[in-house]
Design a protein around this motif. Structure first.
Motif, mmCIF file in Angstrom:
data_model
loop_
_atom_site.group_PDB
_atom_site.id
_atom_site.type_symbol
_atom_site.label_atom_id
_atom_site.label_comp_id
_atom_site.label_asym_id
_atom_site.label_seq_id
_atom_site.Cartn_x
_atom_site.Cartn_y
_atom_site.Cartn_z
ATOM 1 N N ILE A 184 0.851 -1.196 0.000
ATOM 2 C CA ILE A 184 0.000 0.000 0.000
ATOM 3 C C ILE A 184 0.885 1.244 0.000
ATOM 4 C CG2 ILE A 184 -1.716 1.331 1.294
ATOM 5 C CD1 ILE A 184 -2.901 -1.262 0.212
ATOM 6 N N ARG A 185 1.879 1.272 0.881
ATOM 7 C CA ARG A 185 2.775 2.438 0.955
ATOM 8 C C ARG A 185 3.526 2.642 -0.356
ATOM 9 N NH1 ARG A 185 4.278 -0.142 5.829
ATOM 10 N NH2 ARG A 185 6.431 -0.275 5.129
ATOM 11 N N GLU A 186 3.959 1.544 -0.986
ATOM 12 C CA GLU A 186 4.686 1.660 -2.261
ATOM 13 C C GLU A 186 3.787 2.192 -3.366
ATOM 14 O OE1 GLU A 186 6.307 -2.265 -2.736
ATOM 15 O OE2 GLU A 186 8.102 -1.775 -1.584
ATOM 16 N N TYR A 187 2.540 1.709 -3.446
ATOM 17 C CA TYR A 187 1.622 2.205 -4.472
ATOM 18 C C TYR A 187 1.298 3.676 -4.250
ATOM 19 C CZ TYR A 187 0.833 -2.631 -5.937
ATOM 20 O OH TYR A 187 0.992 -3.917 -6.398
ATOM 21 N N LEU A 188 1.121 4.059 -3.000
ATOM 22 C CA LEU A 188 0.849 5.466 -2.703
ATOM 23 C C LEU A 188 2.036 6.345 -3.089
ATOM 24 C CD1 LEU A 188 -0.960 5.079 0.735
ATOM 25 C CD2 LEU A 188 -2.005 5.678 -1.466
ATOM 26 N N GLU A 189 3.236 5.829 -2.883
ATOM 27 C CA GLU A 189 4.436 6.571 -3.289
ATOM 28 C C GLU A 189 4.482 6.713 -4.812
ATOM 29 O OE1 GLU A 189 9.174 5.837 -3.118
ATOM 30 O OE2 GLU A 189 8.096 5.576 -1.217
ATOM 31 N N LEU A 190 4.121 5.662 -5.531
ATOM 32 C CA LEU A 190 4.083 5.741 -6.991
ATOM 33 C C LEU A 190 3.058 6.777 -7.455
ATOM 34 C CD1 LEU A 190 4.350 2.007 -8.112
ATOM 35 C CD2 LEU A 190 6.076 3.792 -8.354
ATOM 36 N N ASN A 191 1.972 6.949 -6.698
ATOM 37 C CA ASN A 191 0.956 7.931 -7.063
ATOM 38 C C ASN A 191 1.496 9.357 -7.030
ATOM 39 O OD1 ASN A 191 -0.954 6.006 -7.535
ATOM 40 N ND2 ASN A 191 -2.227 6.468 -5.765
ATOM 41 N N GLU A 192 2.631 9.574 -6.394
ATOM 42 C CA GLU A 192 3.236 10.905 -6.342
ATOM 43 C C GLU A 192 3.995 11.246 -7.621
ATOM 44 O OE1 GLU A 192 5.625 11.106 -2.808
ATOM 45 O OE2 GLU A 192 3.941 10.586 -1.513
ATOM 46 N N HIS A 193 4.273 10.257 -8.454
ATOM 47 C CA HIS A 193 4.994 10.484 -9.710
ATOM 48 C C HIS A 193 4.080 11.168 -10.724
ATOM 49 C CE1 HIS A 193 8.696 8.302 -8.803
ATOM 50 N NE2 HIS A 193 7.936 7.437 -8.154
ATOM 51 N N PRO A 194 4.674 11.859 -11.693
ATOM 52 C CA PRO A 194 3.856 12.544 -12.708
ATOM 53 C C PRO A 194 2.956 11.606 -13.519
ATOM 54 C CG PRO A 194 6.132 13.289 -12.819
ATOM 55 C CD PRO A 194 6.093 12.141 -11.854
ATOM 56 N N HIS A 195 3.385 10.392 -13.770
ATOM 57 C CA HIS A 195 2.603 9.429 -14.563
ATOM 58 C C HIS A 195 2.563 8.084 -13.836
ATOM 59 C CE1 HIS A 195 2.633 12.292 -17.830
ATOM 60 N NE2 HIS A 195 3.931 12.418 -17.660
ATOM 61 N N PRO A 196 1.818 8.016 -12.731
ATOM 62 C CA PRO A 196 1.833 6.788 -11.919
ATOM 63 C C PRO A 196 1.346 5.555 -12.658
ATOM 64 C CG PRO A 196 0.109 8.275 -11.183
ATOM 65 C CD PRO A 196 0.934 9.025 -12.181
ATOM 66 N N ALA A 197 0.442 5.700 -13.601
ATOM 67 C CA ALA A 197 -0.062 4.529 -14.322
ATOM 68 C C ALA A 197 1.058 3.824 -15.070
ATOM 69 C CB ALA A 197 -1.175 4.932 -15.291
ATOM 70 N N ILE A 198 1.935 4.596 -15.688
ATOM 71 C CA ILE A 198 3.058 4.005 -16.425
ATOM 72 C C ILE A 198 3.979 3.251 -15.474
ATOM 73 C CG2 ILE A 198 5.119 4.508 -17.798
ATOM 74 C CD1 ILE A 198 3.524 6.842 -19.030
ATOM 75 N N TYR A 199 4.300 3.853 -14.337
ATOM 76 C CA TYR A 199 5.160 3.191 -13.353
ATOM 77 C C TYR A 199 4.524 1.886 -12.877
ATOM 78 C CZ TYR A 199 8.216 7.251 -12.841
ATOM 79 O OH TYR A 199 9.110 8.262 -13.065
ATOM 80 N N LYS A 200 3.227 1.928 -12.586
ATOM 81 C CA LYS A 200 2.546 0.733 -12.078
ATOM 82 C C LYS A 200 2.465 -0.362 -13.139
ATOM 83 C CE LYS A 200 -0.225 3.225 -8.682
ATOM 84 N NZ LYS A 200 -1.594 3.608 -8.290
ATOM 85 N N ILE A 201 2.214 0.031 -14.382
ATOM 86 C CA ILE A 201 2.161 -0.957 -15.458
ATOM 87 C C ILE A 201 3.514 -1.624 -15.626
ATOM 88 C CG2 ILE A 201 1.959 -1.236 -17.969
ATOM 89 C CD1 ILE A 201 -0.313 0.916 -17.808
ATOM 90 N N LEU A 202 4.571 -0.842 -15.680
ATOM 91 C CA LEU A 202 5.905 -1.416 -15.862
ATOM 92 C C LEU A 202 6.314 -2.286 -14.676
ATOM 93 C CD1 LEU A 202 7.744 1.613 -17.481
ATOM 94 C CD2 LEU A 202 6.956 -0.476 -18.607
#
Length: 94
Positions: A59-77
């Motif tokens: 949960i904490r890692e996904y929330l941190e990814l949400n702070e990136h400009p394009h979180p969907a790309i980070y999560k997909i990769l």
């Protein structure tokens, strides 16, 4: 999907959330069942719980990814390591 909820504050230690509940939050933030599901996951919310170490690591890692400009790309990769990234170069995504 959610376009406005940015925080959901509660005390994880006192809330009584079970592993099943945390799994639901995890899937809300990043549904790895398909690339489209990951893309449609929540990329807006920045806090679930109390923003401390009492929330599960994923949960904490996904929330941190949400702070990136394009979180969907980070999560997909991150969630689909077998993805062919060649189309991203053709689309000139940065």
């Amino acid at each position: 999907g959610n376009k406005s909820l940015t925080s959901l504050y509660f005390d994880p230690d006192e809330s009584g959330i079970t592993d099943v509940g945390w799994d639901a939050f995890s899937k809300l933030l990043c549904d790895p069942s398909s690339i489209e599901s990951t893309y449609l996951s929540n990329h807006i919310i920045g806090t679930i719980g109390d923003n401390q170490d009492s929330s599960p690591l994923d949960i904490r890692e996904y929330l941190e990814l949400n702070e990136h400009p394009h979180p969907a790309i980070y999560k997909i990769l991150e969630s689909h390591s077998d993805i062919d990234i060649e189309p991203f170069f053709q689309w000139k995504l940065k």
